[in-house]
Design a protein around this motif. Structure first.
Motif, PDB file in Angstrom:
ATOM      1  N   PRO A 427      -8.129  21.738   8.814  1.00  0.00           N
ATOM      2  CA  PRO A 427      -8.655  21.298   7.552  1.00  0.00           C
ATOM      3  C   PRO A 427      -9.007  22.045   5.995  1.00  0.00           C
ATOM      4  CG  PRO A 427     -10.159  21.822   9.477  1.00  0.00           C
ATOM      5  CD  PRO A 427      -9.188  21.849  10.093  1.00  0.00           C
ATOM      6  N   ALA A 428      -8.305  22.899   5.782  1.00  0.00           N
ATOM      7  CA  ALA A 428      -7.739  23.858   4.943  1.00  0.00           C
ATOM      8  C   ALA A 428      -6.831  22.885   4.212  1.00  0.00           C
ATOM      9  CB  ALA A 428      -8.163  25.186   5.152  1.00  0.00           C
ATOM     10  N   TYR A 429      -5.886  22.485   4.318  1.00  0.00           N
ATOM     11  CA  TYR A 429      -4.915  22.309   4.058  1.00  0.00           C
ATOM     12  C   TYR A 429      -4.588  20.898   3.849  1.00  0.00           C
ATOM     13  CZ  TYR A 429      -4.242  26.702   4.427  1.00  0.00           C
ATOM     14  OH  TYR A 429      -3.932  28.194   4.640  1.00  0.00           O
ATOM     15  N   SER A 430      -4.600  19.841   4.897  1.00  0.00           N
ATOM     16  CA  SER A 430      -4.249  18.303   4.897  1.00  0.00           C
ATOM     17  C   SER A 430      -5.556  17.505   5.648  1.00  0.00           C
ATOM     18  CB  SER A 430      -3.342  17.623   5.538  1.00  0.00           C
ATOM     19  OG  SER A 430      -2.078  16.431   5.803  1.00  0.00           O
ATOM     20  N   SER A 431      -4.647  16.437   6.060  1.00  0.00           N
ATOM     21  CA  SER A 431      -6.065  15.098   7.502  1.00  0.00           C
ATOM     22  C   SER A 431      -5.497  14.995   8.345  1.00  0.00           C
ATOM     23  CB  SER A 431      -6.709  13.882   5.992  1.00  0.00           C
ATOM     24  OG  SER A 431      -7.455  14.880   5.395  1.00  0.00           O
ATOM     25  N   PRO A 432      -6.031  14.737   9.477  1.00  0.00           N
ATOM     26  CA  PRO A 432      -5.146  14.149  11.043  1.00  0.00           C
ATOM     27  C   PRO A 432      -4.225  13.265  10.404  1.00  0.00           C
ATOM     28  CG  PRO A 432      -7.354  14.399  11.273  1.00  0.00           C
ATOM     29  CD  PRO A 432      -7.316  14.251   9.707  1.00  0.00           C
ATOM     30  N   LYS A 433      -4.085  12.279   9.209  1.00  0.00           N
ATOM     31  CA  LYS A 433      -3.540  11.693   8.508  1.00  0.00           C
ATOM     32  C   LYS A 433      -3.412  11.806   7.255  1.00  0.00           C
ATOM     33  CE  LYS A 433      -4.639   7.492  10.038  1.00  0.00           C
ATOM     34  NZ  LYS A 433      -6.255   7.348  10.674  1.00  0.00           N
ATOM     35  N   ASP A 434      -2.100  13.169   7.185  1.00  0.00           N
ATOM     36  CA  ASP A 434      -2.091  13.403   5.033  1.00  0.00           C
ATOM     37  C   ASP A 434      -1.900  11.764   4.242  1.00  0.00           C
ATOM     38  OD1 ASP A 434      -1.333  16.420   4.361  1.00  0.00           O
ATOM     39  OD2 ASP A 434       0.173  13.739   3.284  1.00  0.00           O
ATOM     40  N   PRO A 435      -2.122  12.386   3.495  1.00  0.00           N
ATOM     41  CA  PRO A 435      -1.962  11.252   2.201  1.00  0.00           C
ATOM     42  C   PRO A 435      -0.685  10.605   2.506  1.00  0.00           C
ATOM     43  CG  PRO A 435      -3.334  12.756   1.519  1.00  0.00           C
ATOM     44  CD  PRO A 435      -3.119  13.755   2.189  1.00  0.00           C
ATOM     45  N   VAL A 436       0.727  11.200   2.259  1.00  0.00           N
ATOM     46  CA  VAL A 436       1.544  11.176   2.563  1.00  0.00           C
ATOM     47  C   VAL A 436       1.893  10.136   3.938  1.00  0.00           C
ATOM     48  CG1 VAL A 436       4.378  11.752   3.496  1.00  0.00           C
ATOM     49  CG2 VAL A 436       3.138  12.756   1.407  1.00  0.00           C
ATOM     50  N   ASN A 437       1.505  10.092   5.013  1.00  0.00           N
ATOM     51  CA  ASN A 437       1.616   9.402   6.029  1.00  0.00           C
ATOM     52  C   ASN A 437       0.704   8.047   5.612  1.00  0.00           C
ATOM     53  OD1 ASN A 437       0.578  12.264   7.991  1.00  0.00           O
ATOM     54  ND2 ASN A 437       2.566  10.996   7.720  1.00  0.00           N
ATOM     55  N   MET A 438      -0.924   7.719   4.865  1.00  0.00           N
ATOM     56  CA  MET A 438      -1.390   6.600   4.652  1.00  0.00           C
ATOM     57  C   MET A 438      -0.440   6.050   3.701  1.00  0.00           C
ATOM     58  SD  MET A 438      -4.001   7.000   6.347  1.00  0.00           S
ATOM     59  CE  MET A 438      -4.732   5.487   5.673  1.00  0.00           C
ATOM     60  N   ALA A 439       0.137   6.409   2.831  1.00  0.00           N
ATOM     61  CA  ALA A 439       1.159   5.777   2.186  1.00  0.00           C
ATOM     62  C   ALA A 439       1.747   4.614   2.566  1.00  0.00           C
ATOM     63  CB  ALA A 439       1.798   6.789   0.535  1.00  0.00           C
ATOM     64  N   GLY A 440       2.862   4.944   3.826  1.00  0.00           N
ATOM     65  CA  GLY A 440       3.521   4.860   4.618  1.00  0.00           C
ATOM     66  C   GLY A 440       2.727   3.121   5.890  1.00  0.00           C
ATOM     67  N   TYR A 441       1.140   4.152   6.127  1.00  0.00           N
ATOM     68  CA  TYR A 441       0.919   3.252   6.558  1.00  0.00           C
ATOM     69  C   TYR A 441       0.561   1.860   6.063  1.00  0.00           C
ATOM     70  CZ  TYR A 441       0.339   6.119  10.904  1.00  0.00           C
ATOM     71  OH  TYR A 441       0.354   6.804  12.228  1.00  0.00           O
ATOM     72  N   LYS A 442      -0.335   2.176   4.754  1.00  0.00           N
ATOM     73  CA  LYS A 442      -0.659   1.079   4.051  1.00  0.00           C
ATOM     74  C   LYS A 442       0.776   0.116   3.630  1.00  0.00           C
ATOM     75  CE  LYS A 442      -3.544   2.279   0.533  1.00  0.00           C
ATOM     76  NZ  LYS A 442      -4.584   2.426   0.101  1.00  0.00           N
ATOM     77  N   SER A 443       1.384   0.780   3.603  1.00  0.00           N
ATOM     78  CA  SER A 443       2.642  -0.276   3.129  1.00  0.00           C
ATOM     79  C   SER A 443       3.357  -1.229   4.441  1.00  0.00           C
ATOM     80  CB  SER A 443       4.141   0.855   2.524  1.00  0.00           C
ATOM     81  OG  SER A 443       4.938   1.505   3.961  1.00  0.00           O
ATOM     82  N   MET A 444       2.805  -1.247   5.740  1.00  0.00           N
ATOM     83  CA  MET A 444       3.080  -2.240   6.521  1.00  0.00           C
ATOM     84  C   MET A 444       2.624  -2.949   6.514  1.00  0.00           C
ATOM     85  SD  MET A 444       3.435   0.685   9.420  1.00  0.00           S
ATOM     86  CE  MET A 444       3.917   2.448   9.674  1.00  0.00           C
ATOM     87  N   ASP A 445       3.246  -4.569   5.922  1.00  0.00           N
ATOM     88  CA  ASP A 445       2.419  -5.465   6.196  1.00  0.00           C
ATOM     89  C   ASP A 445       2.254  -6.329   7.937  1.00  0.00           C
ATOM     90  OD1 ASP A 445       4.995  -5.854   6.017  1.00  0.00           O
ATOM     91  OD2 ASP A 445       5.042  -7.240   3.984  1.00  0.00           O
ATOM     92  N   ARG A 446       3.291  -5.941   8.535  1.00  0.00           N
ATOM     93  CA  ARG A 446       3.426  -6.630  10.322  1.00  0.00           C
ATOM     94  C   ARG A 446       3.369  -4.800  10.814  1.00  0.00           C
ATOM     95  NH1 ARG A 446       7.415  -8.047   6.922  1.00  0.00           N
ATOM     96  NH2 ARG A 446       9.460  -7.394   7.517  1.00  0.00           N
ATOM     97  N   PRO A 447       2.967  -5.740  12.032  1.00  0.00           N
ATOM     98  CA  PRO A 447       2.793  -4.291  12.838  1.00  0.00           C
ATOM     99  C   PRO A 447       3.936  -3.976  13.477  1.00  0.00           C
ATOM    100  CG  PRO A 447       2.376  -6.285  14.011  1.00  0.00           C
ATOM    101  CD  PRO A 447       2.310  -6.609  12.304  1.00  0.00           C
ATOM    102  N   GLY A 448       4.372  -2.959  13.768  1.00  0.00           N
ATOM    103  CA  GLY A 448       5.782  -2.423  14.311  1.00  0.00           C
ATOM    104  C   GLY A 448       6.852  -2.775  14.252  1.00  0.00           C
ATOM    105  N   ASN A 449       7.178  -3.380  12.987  1.00  0.00           N
ATOM    106  CA  ASN A 449       8.920  -3.526  12.452  1.00  0.00           C
ATOM    107  C   ASN A 449       9.531  -2.534  11.111  1.00  0.00           C
ATOM    108  OD1 ASN A 449       8.274  -6.162  13.523  1.00  0.00           O
ATOM    109  ND2 ASN A 449       7.765  -6.948  11.817  1.00  0.00           N
ATOM    110  N   ARG A 450      10.390  -2.142  11.746  1.00  0.00           N
ATOM    111  CA  ARG A 450      11.381  -1.458  11.207  1.00  0.00           C
ATOM    112  C   ARG A 450      12.390  -2.061  10.805  1.00  0.00           C
ATOM    113  NH1 ARG A 450      11.006   4.508  11.893  1.00  0.00           N
ATOM    114  NH2 ARG A 450      12.769   4.387  10.714  1.00  0.00           N
ATOM    115  N   THR A 451      12.570  -1.862   8.859  1.00  0.00           N
ATOM    116  CA  THR A 451      14.126  -2.915   8.611  1.00  0.00           C
ATOM    117  C   THR A 451      15.175  -1.758   8.005  1.00  0.00           C
ATOM    118  OG1 THR A 451      13.121  -2.482   6.016  1.00  0.00           O
ATOM    119  CG2 THR A 451      12.361  -4.305   7.385  1.00  0.00           C
TER     120      THR A 451
END
Length: 454
Positions: A427-451
């Motif tokens: 809690p002192a340093y980040s969140s369970p899903k860090d802002p870097v992780n969240m940016a990655g998740y938010k960029s996914m417009d299709r479930p589970g696909n990799r390119t």
């Protein structure tokens, strides 16, 4: 084998580092360092904070001395000396003692140019009665600090809204000086995206800096400053921070190739057009990580990396300088602003397709004391999903996220990989899903696909 004679021109960050690396790789080489300043190896990035009193002594910025280099490294450092000519056919450098005026010819097998740059001084029409300062050399800082301590000025003008300009403005406000800043672009920190600049502008206004954006100084009469929109105000001094000019005169006179950015052209080993002469630092031209085009990044990290590359190659290594991201960061009152890679403007100028993700959050767990606001912005390729650039502005944690993303770019990671990075959480340093992780998740417009083919 006969020991190499190596001459290094420039004794600040690049010169001090390359000579130290050369000694590590080549214990028998004869190394001579030539420096025009009265000090060597000083930290120019700390100068605004000396003026503002955050760093108590300007001597704190000096990490090495000629005596230390002589006694510990057997390196001959000659300060207050200037290289006036490179005799390439004769492989000699003509050096002048700035105090005595005497000259000497130093033979070299390998020559390293680290001449840095000179601060641009804007033309100020009129008849000013107030001093104009720039901040580039150690003696510049000493003169400026002496003026501030001796006269206790009440009002100051900063010309330029880049890194040094905004840092100076902050430090003048820390001293209680009424500060006005003039920037000819329509925003401060024009290297960043407009929305990120806007956050910094608001921070400056809230801390009492008066901004004149998209404006030029028309004239200064006495202590009266007149801008091109007709507005006027008084100033006791002017601090000019309008960029630097690479010191390439010596290289030009020696017939070395100057690149399109105005820096000394180099190959991936930092060799100039003469294979026995290398160039590093603010006056050297490298290449962009993404485009491969010529790029000059006058920042400390790139200078130190180039110093290693040059020393390594002189000693027989083959590590290359494989491209510059221009990763940078600055402190501005309660905010930190960092960036790496391409900005919106750079991407548009290169006609590169991109998408953008913005994530606004707290730096760490919202319930934990000391968390701060953070805005993270990432540009990426819509087809490959490779990361093209990122910017962060926040009260806490901007540095950590920019460093992670700079690492991800060099590792050729995608936005999907950002979601998968296992970032340390408490809690002192980040969140369970860090802002870097969240940016990655938010960029996914299709479930589970990799390119990216992984």
């Amino acid at each position: 084998m006969k020991p190499l004679n190596i001459v290094v021109i420039g004794a600040v960050a690049g010169g001090a580092t390359v000579s130290s690396q050369l000694r590590r790789f080549l214990p028998d080489a004869n190394i001579t360092v030539i420096g025009k300043d009265s000090r060597m190896g000083f930290a120019t990035c700390g100068m605004p904070y000396v003026l503002g009193g955050l760093v108590e002594s300007m001597d704190s910025l000096v990490s090495v001395t000629p005596e230390l280099f002589r006694d510990k490294k057997s390196i001959d450092v000659r300060l207050r000396h200037e290289a006036t000519e490179i005799d390439r056919p004769g492989k000699k450098v003509i050096v002048r003692d700035l105090d005595s005026g005497e000259t000497e010819a130093l033979p070299y097998d390998k020559l390293v140019l680290s001449p840095g740059g000179s601060a641009r001084t804007p033309e100020i029409p009129g008849s000013p009665s107030i001093p104009v300062f720039t901040l580039r050399h150690f003696d510049d800082m000493a003169e400026f600090e002496n003026y501030l301590e001796r006269t206790h000025p009440q009002r100051g003008l900063v010309i330029g809204g880049g890194f040094i300009g905004v840092e100076l403005a902050e430090n003048f406000r820390q001293l209680g000086i009424h500060t006005e800043l003039v920037e000819h672009h329509g925003r401060i920190m024009p290297i960043s995206d407009p929305d990120m600049s806007g956050l910094l502008e608001q921070e400056m206004k809230e801390n009492g800096v008066v901004l004149h954006l998209g404006r030029e100084v028309r004239s200064v009469t006495g202590d009266r400053v007149c801008l091109d929109d007709g507005s006027e105000f008084r100033a006791d001094f002017i601090a000019a921070a309008v960029g630097l000019v690479p010191n390439t005169e010596l290289a030009e006179e020696a017939g070395l190739t100057i690149g399109p950015t105005g820096g000394i052209a180099t190959d991936p080993f930092m060799r100039t057009s003469d294979p026995d002469i290398y160039a590093i630092g603010d006056a050297a031209e490298g290449r962009d990580w993404f485009t491969g085009k010529p790029k000059r990044v006058p920042l400390a990290w790139s200078t130190h990396r180039e110093a290693f590359i040059a020393a390594n190659h002189i000693a027989g290594g083959n590590t290359e300088m494989d491209g510059l991201l221009g990763t940078s960061i600055t402190k501005l009152f309660s905010l930190t602003a960092g960036m790496t890679g391409m900005s919106e403007q750079m991407l548009k100028e290169e006609n590169m397709a991109f998408k953008t993700i913005i994530h606004e959050s707290r730096s760490n767990a919202g319930y934990f004391p000391g968390n701060g606001k953070l805005r993270l912005k990432i540009h990426y390729d819509p087809d490959t999903r490779l990361i093209l650039g990122a910017q962060a502005v926040g009260e806490k944690g901007a540095d950590k996220r920019i460093d992670i993303i700079a690492t991800a770019i060099r590792g050729r990671m995608t936005m999907d990989d950002l979601a998968a990075i296992e970032i340390a959480y408490s809690p002192a340093y980040s969140s369970p899903k860090d802002p870097v992780n969240m940016a990655g998740y938010k960029s996914m417009d299709r479930p589970g696909n990799r390119t990216d083919g992984k």
